[in-house]
Design a protein around this motif. Structure first.
Motif, mmCIF file in Angstrom:
data_model
loop_
_atom_site.group_PDB
_atom_site.id
_atom_site.type_symbol
_atom_site.label_atom_id
_atom_site.label_comp_id
_atom_site.label_asym_id
_atom_site.label_seq_id
_atom_site.Cartn_x
_atom_site.Cartn_y
_atom_site.Cartn_z
ATOM 1 N N TRP A 1 -11.087 8.430 1.925
ATOM 2 C CA TRP A 1 -12.293 8.134 2.514
ATOM 3 C C TRP A 1 -13.174 9.429 2.469
ATOM 4 O O TRP A 1 -14.508 9.384 2.730
ATOM 5 C CB TRP A 1 -12.519 7.447 3.757
ATOM 6 C CG TRP A 1 -11.978 6.011 3.839
ATOM 7 C CD1 TRP A 1 -12.700 4.836 3.639
ATOM 8 C CD2 TRP A 1 -10.643 5.607 4.052
ATOM 9 N NE1 TRP A 1 -11.739 3.907 3.748
ATOM 10 C CE2 TRP A 1 -10.246 4.158 3.604
ATOM 11 C CE3 TRP A 1 -9.339 6.280 4.024
ATOM 12 C CZ2 TRP A 1 -9.206 3.539 3.977
ATOM 13 C CZ3 TRP A 1 -8.199 5.634 4.210
ATOM 14 C CH2 TRP A 1 -8.103 4.161 4.095
ATOM 15 N N HIS B 1 -7.280 -6.088 13.717
ATOM 16 C CA HIS B 1 -7.340 -5.948 12.464
ATOM 17 C C HIS B 1 -6.668 -6.714 11.900
ATOM 18 O O HIS B 1 -5.416 -6.522 11.273
ATOM 19 C CB HIS B 1 -7.243 -4.490 12.044
ATOM 20 C CG HIS B 1 -7.470 -3.996 10.752
ATOM 21 N ND1 HIS B 1 -8.576 -4.097 9.916
ATOM 22 C CD2 HIS B 1 -6.567 -3.348 9.706
ATOM 23 C CE1 HIS B 1 -8.635 -3.615 8.978
ATOM 24 N NE2 HIS B 1 -7.475 -3.242 8.613
ATOM 25 N N HIS C 1 -4.104 4.392 -1.556
ATOM 26 C CA HIS C 1 -5.041 5.046 -0.782
ATOM 27 C C HIS C 1 -4.728 6.438 -0.739
ATOM 28 O O HIS C 1 -4.337 7.101 0.256
ATOM 29 C CB HIS C 1 -5.345 4.530 0.410
ATOM 30 C CG HIS C 1 -6.179 3.248 0.542
ATOM 31 N ND1 HIS C 1 -5.618 1.993 0.422
ATOM 32 C CD2 HIS C 1 -7.451 3.009 0.750
ATOM 33 C CE1 HIS C 1 -6.412 0.910 0.445
ATOM 34 N NE2 HIS C 1 -7.721 1.584 0.833
ATOM 35 N N GLU D 1 0.801 -1.200 -0.130
ATOM 36 C CA GLU D 1 -0.142 -0.039 -0.011
ATOM 37 C C GLU D 1 0.805 1.486 -0.054
ATOM 38 O O GLU D 1 1.733 1.541 1.042
ATOM 39 C CB GLU D 1 -1.065 -0.019 1.163
ATOM 40 C CG GLU D 1 -1.834 1.218 1.396
ATOM 41 C CD GLU D 1 -2.713 1.857 0.440
ATOM 42 O OE1 GLU D 1 -3.048 0.989 -0.182
ATOM 43 O OE2 GLU D 1 -2.567 3.082 0.302
ATOM 44 N N TRP E 1 -6.072 -9.221 3.382
ATOM 45 C CA TRP E 1 -5.686 -8.258 3.881
ATOM 46 C C TRP E 1 -4.758 -8.181 4.993
ATOM 47 O O TRP E 1 -4.301 -9.184 5.502
ATOM 48 C CB TRP E 1 -6.987 -7.095 4.034
ATOM 49 C CG TRP E 1 -6.399 -5.578 4.214
ATOM 50 C CD1 TRP E 1 -6.833 -4.704 4.897
ATOM 51 C CD2 TRP E 1 -6.158 -5.111 2.725
ATOM 52 N NE1 TRP E 1 -6.172 -3.401 4.417
ATOM 53 C CE2 TRP E 1 -6.015 -3.656 3.310
ATOM 54 C CE3 TRP E 1 -5.735 -5.378 1.617
ATOM 55 C CZ2 TRP E 1 -5.432 -2.755 2.199
ATOM 56 C CZ3 TRP E 1 -5.162 -4.465 0.541
ATOM 57 C CH2 TRP E 1 -5.179 -3.084 1.111
ATOM 58 N N ARG E 2 -4.395 -7.233 5.548
ATOM 59 C CA ARG E 2 -3.211 -6.938 6.359
ATOM 60 C C ARG E 2 -3.297 -7.250 7.961
ATOM 61 O O ARG E 2 -4.575 -7.435 8.566
ATOM 62 C CB ARG E 2 -2.753 -5.571 6.281
ATOM 63 C CG ARG E 2 -3.618 -4.436 7.084
ATOM 64 C CD ARG E 2 -3.161 -3.099 6.542
ATOM 65 N NE ARG E 2 -3.895 -2.234 7.621
ATOM 66 C CZ ARG E 2 -3.483 -1.317 8.350
ATOM 67 N NH1 ARG E 2 -1.976 -1.656 8.741
ATOM 68 N NH2 ARG E 2 -4.087 -0.681 9.043
ATOM 69 N N ILE F 1 0.718 5.510 4.657
ATOM 70 C CA ILE F 1 -0.512 5.569 5.452
ATOM 71 C C ILE F 1 -0.591 4.679 6.643
ATOM 72 O O ILE F 1 -1.333 5.037 7.773
ATOM 73 C CB ILE F 1 -1.836 5.500 4.437
ATOM 74 C CG1 ILE F 1 -3.209 5.916 5.212
ATOM 75 C CG2 ILE F 1 -1.829 4.019 3.932
ATOM 76 C CD1 ILE F 1 -4.123 5.707 4.213
ATOM 77 N N ASP F 2 -0.079 3.386 6.424
ATOM 78 C CA ASP F 2 -0.041 2.549 7.514
ATOM 79 C C ASP F 2 1.331 2.477 8.111
ATOM 80 O O ASP F 2 1.815 1.488 8.862
ATOM 81 C CB ASP F 2 -0.346 1.122 7.046
ATOM 82 C CG ASP F 2 -1.598 1.000 6.053
ATOM 83 O OD1 ASP F 2 -2.498 1.570 6.746
ATOM 84 O OD2 ASP F 2 -1.737 0.615 5.195
HETATM 85 C C1 BMA Z 1 -7.930 -0.305 5.093
HETATM 86 C C2 BMA Z 1 -7.479 -0.540 6.574
HETATM 87 C C3 BMA Z 1 -6.743 0.611 7.122
HETATM 88 C C4 BMA Z 1 -5.591 1.018 6.027
HETATM 89 C C5 BMA Z 1 -6.052 1.020 4.668
HETATM 90 C C6 BMA Z 1 -4.773 1.034 3.646
HETATM 91 O O1 BMA Z 1 -8.735 -1.378 4.631
HETATM 92 O O2 BMA Z 1 -6.710 -1.623 6.634
HETATM 93 O O3 BMA Z 1 -6.332 0.370 8.327
HETATM 94 O O4 BMA Z 1 -4.850 2.287 6.425
HETATM 95 O O5 BMA Z 1 -6.645 -0.261 4.389
HETATM 96 O O6 BMA Z 1 -3.948 0.064 3.821
#
Ligand code: BMA
Length: 376
Positions: free
Chosen positions: A136, A338, A125, A86, A329-330, A98-99
């Motif tokens: 967002w 999460h 993102h 990302e 996902w992460r 961003i992360d």
């Molecule tokens: C989203 C979440 C967020 C993250 C974004 C970009 O789905 O996991 O916490 O910042 O993806 O990786």
């Protein structure tokens, strides 16, 4: 089947049935980009599916920035075959994503994954260049502003230039550019991002895609990229899937994102809608001669201990023409609930090992053995 028709056309035609169709969105794409797309095709047509994980080797539950570390590897003894990365905030010229991952570490891990034989795919993102808000942000007219307002466009291109610099910096030990997938402006059939459906017209979305792609390949002369189209789950609705589609000559791989959000309530919505969308992908993949992938999925926190073998596996293996990869996902270090892949001690870990051992499922070493060295 497709591959057989093509042998006469050499490399550039591996995934296409006529020479005219062999050209990727970037007509000057490096040879190994063509090979990377063709590899997806071969994996699918052999009834296999690669496993992928977002940010796999940069952080996990309880650790961060330990070179080569991976929750997936700690549980299974192998790395994922596909790595999602990302690049949000690269457009700001910042050092951290961003992360909160250093871009230099993301670069290092993309290179390592490539050297091991893995595949890298990049999402973005990005902030809204119209007002500086996050991805967002739902301000309508942001895409239109990028297209029509000189100042906003200049701001967008400044950020895109920084993304391009990152693409350029992806080099192997011999100084050769590393091929990667790019999945711009994803989940746009939903309306949670500023480029989402309620915020722009279909033709504006397509214009933004084209502007971005043309800038990367023509203005910046970057040719190590293949492009993945990645809407939100449209539950098999073909018209919705293609309403904002940039065109067969602008997209190299079909895909979509869908999450199992109602895990505690059972399987219903997720399995039904994903099965429909995978069917649509399979049909369109055949029709358009493009591989397809399940770009993003997962069940946050994996509350069903047998989620991987009982929910995900039947979906992605139920075909002789499987999605070439499925990526979960992460595992957020800063928010341990999460997470989408098991880590050591997780109740779903034994099931995840069973998933890895399924004959259809490829982790990195199997990908290398069967498809890179083995040339399946
Ligand atoms: C989203 C979440 C967020 C993250 C974004 C970009 O789905 O996991 O916490 O910042 O993806 O990786």
């Amino acid at each position: 089947m497709r591959n057989i028709l093509l042998l006469g056309f050499g490399l550039a035609s591996i995934c296409c049935s006529t020479k005219a169709e062999c050209i990727l969105a970037d007509k000057d794409a490096q040879k190994d980009v063509v090979e990377m797309v063709a590899l997806l095709d071969r994996v699918s047509e052999n009834g296999k599916v690669m496993f992928g994980h977002q940010d796999d080797t940069v952080y996990g539950i309880g650790w961060k920035d330990i070179e080569g570390e991976s929750d997936v590897n700690k549980v299974t003894g192998d790395y994922p075959a596909v790595y999602g990365w990302e690049l949000g905030h690269i457009e700001l010229g910042e050092e951290y994503s961003i992360d909160s991952v250093k871009f230099s570490n993301i670069r290092r891990e993309i290179i390592s994954a490539h050297n091991r034989g893995g595949i890298n795919t990049i999402s973005w993102h990005l902030r809204n260049p119209y007002n500086g808000e996050s991805s967002w942000d739902k301000t309508p007219g942001s895409v239109a502003a990028i297209l029509n307002d000189e100042e906003v466009q200049a701001k967008y291109l400044e950020g895109l230039d920084r993304l391009c610099d990152f693409f350029v910096s992806l080099k192997d030990d011999n100084g050769q550019s590393i091929p990667v997938f790019f999945r711009p402006f994803h989940e746009h059939t939903g309306s949670w991002f500023w480029w989402g459906a309620d915020q722009c017209k279909p033709e504006e979305y397509v214009a933004l895609w084209k502007m971005t792609q043309d800038y990367i390949k023509d203005e910046r002369g970057i040719h190590n990229i293949a492009y993945i189209y990645s809407p939100a789950d449209v539950e098999g609705d073909k018209a919705k899937y293609f309403e904002r589609y940039p065109g067969d000559d602008k997209v190299d791989v079909l895909g979509f994102d869908s999450y199992h959000r109602d895990e505690e309530k059972g399987l219903s919505r997720y399995t039904t809608s994903v099965a429909k969308s995978l069917n649509l992908m399979k049909e369109e993949s055949n029709r358009r001669n493009k591989p397809y992938v399940f770009c993003e999925t997962g069940a946050e926190g994996i509350k069903m201990d047998r989620w991987f073998t009982e929910v995900l596996y039947p979906l992605v293996s139920a075909s002789d023409h499987t999605p070439a990869y499925v990526l979960v996902w992460r595992n957020a270090v800063e928010k341990p609930t999460h997470h989408y892949a098991p880590y050591p001690g997780h109740p779903a870990a034994p099931d995840f090992v069973e998933f890895m051992e399924k004959p259809e499922v490829l982790f990195e070493s199997e990908l290398v053995e069967e498809f890179r060295k083995g040339k399946k």
